[in-house]
Design an enzyme around this catalytic site. Structure first.
Site, PDB file in Angstrom:
ATOM      1  N   ASP A 320       0.814  -1.222   0.000  1.00 32.17           N
ATOM      2  CA  ASP A 320       0.000   0.000   0.000  1.00 32.17           C
ATOM      3  C   ASP A 320       0.846   1.271   0.000  1.00 32.17           C
ATOM      4  O   ASP A 320       0.311   2.369  -0.127  1.00 32.17           O
ATOM      5  CB  ASP A 320      -0.927   0.014   1.216  1.00 32.17           C
ATOM      6  CG  ASP A 320      -2.026  -1.038   1.100  1.00 32.17           C
ATOM      7  OD1 ASP A 320      -2.332  -1.467  -0.024  1.00 32.17           O
ATOM      8  OD2 ASP A 320      -2.574  -1.438   2.146  1.00 32.17           O
ATOM      9  N   LYS A 347      -5.534  -1.948  -7.439  1.00 29.75           N
ATOM     10  CA  LYS A 347      -5.878  -1.281  -6.176  1.00 29.75           C
ATOM     11  C   LYS A 347      -6.999  -0.272  -6.439  1.00 29.75           C
ATOM     12  O   LYS A 347      -7.684  -0.368  -7.443  1.00 29.75           O
ATOM     13  CB  LYS A 347      -4.628  -0.638  -5.576  1.00 29.75           C
ATOM     14  CG  LYS A 347      -3.571  -1.666  -5.138  1.00 29.75           C
ATOM     15  CD  LYS A 347      -4.085  -2.548  -4.016  1.00 29.75           C
ATOM     16  CE  LYS A 347      -3.072  -3.611  -3.626  1.00 29.75           C
ATOM     17  NZ  LYS A 347      -3.658  -4.587  -2.684  1.00 29.75           N
ATOM     18  N   ARG A 351      -2.423   1.955  -9.832  1.00 26.41           N
ATOM     19  CA  ARG A 351      -1.429   2.839  -9.194  1.00 26.41           C
ATOM     20  C   ARG A 351      -0.127   2.944  -9.997  1.00 26.41           C
ATOM     21  O   ARG A 351       0.628   3.894  -9.790  1.00 26.41           O
ATOM     22  CB  ARG A 351      -1.156   2.381  -7.757  1.00 26.41           C
ATOM     23  CG  ARG A 351      -2.328   2.708  -6.853  1.00 26.41           C
ATOM     24  CD  ARG A 351      -2.117   2.326  -5.412  1.00 26.41           C
ATOM     25  NE  ARG A 351      -3.243   2.817  -4.623  1.00 26.41           N
ATOM     26  CZ  ARG A 351      -3.563   2.382  -3.414  1.00 26.41           C
ATOM     27  NH1 ARG A 351      -2.831   1.440  -2.831  1.00 26.41           N
ATOM     28  NH2 ARG A 351      -4.591   2.885  -2.772  1.00 26.41           N
ATOM     29  N   ARG A 392      -4.585   7.184  -1.599  1.00 23.16           N
ATOM     30  CA  ARG A 392      -3.132   7.167  -1.374  1.00 23.16           C
ATOM     31  C   ARG A 392      -2.363   7.932  -2.452  1.00 23.16           C
ATOM     32  O   ARG A 392      -1.286   8.453  -2.205  1.00 23.16           O
ATOM     33  CB  ARG A 392      -2.636   5.731  -1.251  1.00 23.16           C
ATOM     34  CG  ARG A 392      -3.261   4.987  -0.068  1.00 23.16           C
ATOM     35  CD  ARG A 392      -2.426   3.804   0.372  1.00 23.16           C
ATOM     36  NE  ARG A 392      -3.229   2.819   1.098  1.00 23.16           N
ATOM     37  CZ  ARG A 392      -3.577   2.911   2.383  1.00 23.16           C
ATOM     38  NH1 ARG A 392      -3.193   3.956   3.100  1.00 23.16           N
ATOM     39  NH2 ARG A 392      -4.304   1.969   2.953  1.00 23.16           N
TER      40      ARG A 392
HETATM   41  C1  S3P Z   1      -5.473  -5.535   3.072  1.00 27.92           C
HETATM   42  C2  S3P Z   1      -4.714  -6.275   2.195  1.00 27.92           C
HETATM   43  C3  S3P Z   1      -4.084  -5.686   0.999  1.00 27.92           C
HETATM   44  C4  S3P Z   1      -4.012  -4.170   1.071  1.00 27.92           C
HETATM   45  C5  S3P Z   1      -5.288  -3.560   1.540  1.00 27.92           C
HETATM   46  C6  S3P Z   1      -5.662  -4.082   2.910  1.00 27.92           C
HETATM   47  C7  S3P Z   1      -6.089  -6.214   4.222  1.00 27.92           C
HETATM   48  O1  S3P Z   1      -4.859  -6.035  -0.135  1.00 27.92           O
HETATM   49  O2  S3P Z   1      -3.655  -3.638  -0.178  1.00 27.92           O
HETATM   50  O3  S3P Z   1      -5.175  -2.153   1.615  1.00 27.92           O
HETATM   51  O4  S3P Z   1      -6.556  -5.523   5.141  1.00 27.92           O
HETATM   52  O5  S3P Z   1      -6.115  -7.454   4.239  1.00 27.92           O
HETATM   53  P1  S3P Z   1      -4.616  -7.427  -0.907  1.00 27.92           P
HETATM   54  O6  S3P Z   1      -4.890  -8.504   0.020  1.00 27.92           O
HETATM   55  O7  S3P Z   1      -5.568  -7.391  -2.059  1.00 27.92           O
HETATM   56  O8  S3P Z   1      -3.181  -7.362  -1.347  1.00 27.92           O
END
Ligand code: S3P
Length: 438
Positions: A320, A347, A351, A392
């Protein structure tokens, strides 16, 4: 609701950070506190809950399924858990807003209920891939339909779930968590093999609420039917929100800049490792624990950065933080190359594309690759940036103004409230010349 939010940030160039700040609670932990507290037996008291639009979407969804959740004060949430089988059918469609975590984790939770449910979201979320979660859940016996792989997601109730042994082919904590939540409702022991570690907040919180979760060399396992017991959850500050200030203080600060109470779970600290490889000076002080989550204060000193080839193994641990890392790279001496980061394309926005376009608009050579970005550090100019409604991206470009030769204006910033309400006010207090234009 959106009209109350600023449309635009205007950030004058220059400024420097000084003093100390505390940042809002961790988004991932806050979502999980509400989801797990709801299906626990007894009361769960949450402190430091992130009162952002994303986490409130999860909270409202659980209320729509009959869970009584009170908010007695800032950051405080009290959940009257209904147990594994106590959720009630929602009266309507569950709107997850901008929140991928809310949607994918809820898919896992809802796969094992007796009732039908439909999940939808905003313009960004309804473009994002949901089959990555639906596929393993179907293997467990769930009946789930997506709309060409995207929301709305329809989940039919009454499915009998059984455990699976799943090879997690996308490095996604959301998918892993969806499977674990469904695993609570499945017959047998669910096992997930991860090829790269992803954030483990679900595993930690399940354990703290009394569930036995195995984890051994990239393998996570959980036996179905285990009950959760309500408890206390203290949410650490979000390292993903701290990241904007870590990069900011590295670029421009007077003396040590301190960020208090930051969650430093090793599955989240890739940002610190990457910045240190680039030459940053970040010290962890006052280490302690909030429940099962490690926490520290971060002390950051300004340093010149050097471009690097980012080790691929660190990518999922900083997933992130790439928007602001790209801003750090634009200000570094030499070239930075990020590969193995194709997840960035799915995302809240693409991004890779959106950051490349924005950096180019500020005079920086940034060349998108299918799975990453190559950035040549240089002089950042002023200019106008379209954040594409991605929180972000908006915050990352606000930080870029610290070292730019002119003002940076960022459009479409309302969604900053999905993860970091009060960002502009806090940033101004810390030393950025940022204004919100309504
Ligand atoms: C998250 C996992 C990540 C992250 C998201 C929050 C979570 O996503 O990018 O902001 O809370 O499990 P992904 O599991 O799709 O990578």
């Amino acid at each position: 609701m959106t009209h109350a939010h600023p449309a635009r940030f205007k950030v004058e160039s220059g400024g420097a950070l000084r003093g100390s700040i505390a940042i809002p609670g961790d988004k991932s932990v806050s979502h999980r506190a509400v989801l797990l507290g709801s299906i626990a037996e007894g009361t769960t008291e949450v402190e430091g809950f992130l009162e952002s639009e994303d986490c409130l979407a999860t909270l409202n969804a659980m209320r729509q399924m009959g869970v009584v959740i009170e908010r007695p004060g800032p950051g405080r949430v009290v959940i009257d858990g209904v147990g594994l089988h106590g959720l009630e059918p929602p009266a309507g469609v569950l709107d997850m807003g901008n929140a991928g975590t809310a949607m994918r984790l809820s898919m896992g939770l809802l796969a094992g209920q007796r009732f039908d449910a439909t999940l939808t979201g905003d313009a960004s979320l309804t473009r994002r891939p949901m089959e990555r979660a639906a596929t393993p859940l179907r293997l467990m016996g769930a009946r789930i339909e997506t709309d060409g792989g995207r929301p709305p997601v329809r989940i039919a109730g009454g499915a009998e779930l059984h455990a699976i042994d799943y090879d997690l082919n996308v490095p996604s904590a959301q998918v892993k968590s969806a499977i674990l939540l469904a695993g609570l409702y499945a017959k047998g022991t669910t096992r997930i093999t991860e090829h790269a570690p992803t954030r483990d907040h679900t595993e930690r919180m399940l354990r703290s609420l009394g569930v036995a979760v195995g984890s051994d060399g990239g393998r996570v396992s959980l036996a179905g039917g285990q009950r959760l017991h309500g408890g206390r959850v203290e949410v650490p500050g979000d390292i993903s929100s701290a990241a904007f200030f870590i990069v900011a203080a590295t670029l421009a600060s007077v003396g040590a800049f301190v960020i208090e109470d930051v969650g430093v779970n090793p599955t989240r600290t890739g940002i610190l490792e990457i910045l240190k490889l680039m030459g940053a000076d970040i010290r962890l002080t006052n280490p302690r624990r909030f429940g099962d989550e490690p926490v520290a204060d971060l002390e950051v000193h300004a340093r010149e950065l050097t471009g690097i080839e980012v080790p691929r193994a660190l990518v999922p641990l900083a997933i992130d933080e790439f928007p602001v890392l790209f801003v750090a790279a634009a200000n570094a001496r030499g070239t930075t190359l990020v590969t193995g980061a194709e997840e960035l394309r799915v995302k809240e926005s693409d991004r890779i594309a959106v950051m490349a376009t924005g950096l180019n608009a500020l005079g920086i050579e940034a060349e998108p690759r299918p799975d990453g970005l190559r950035i040549v550090g240089g002089a950042v100019h002023g200019g106008r940036i379209d954040s594409h409604g991605d929180h972000r991206i908006a915050m990352a470009f606000a930080i870029a103004a610290l070292k730019s030769t002119g003002a940076i204006e960022i459009e479409d910033v309302a969604n900053v409230a999905t993860s970091f309400p009060g960002f502009a006010t806090l940033a101004r207090r810390a030393g950025l010349a940022i204004d919100e234009v309504r």
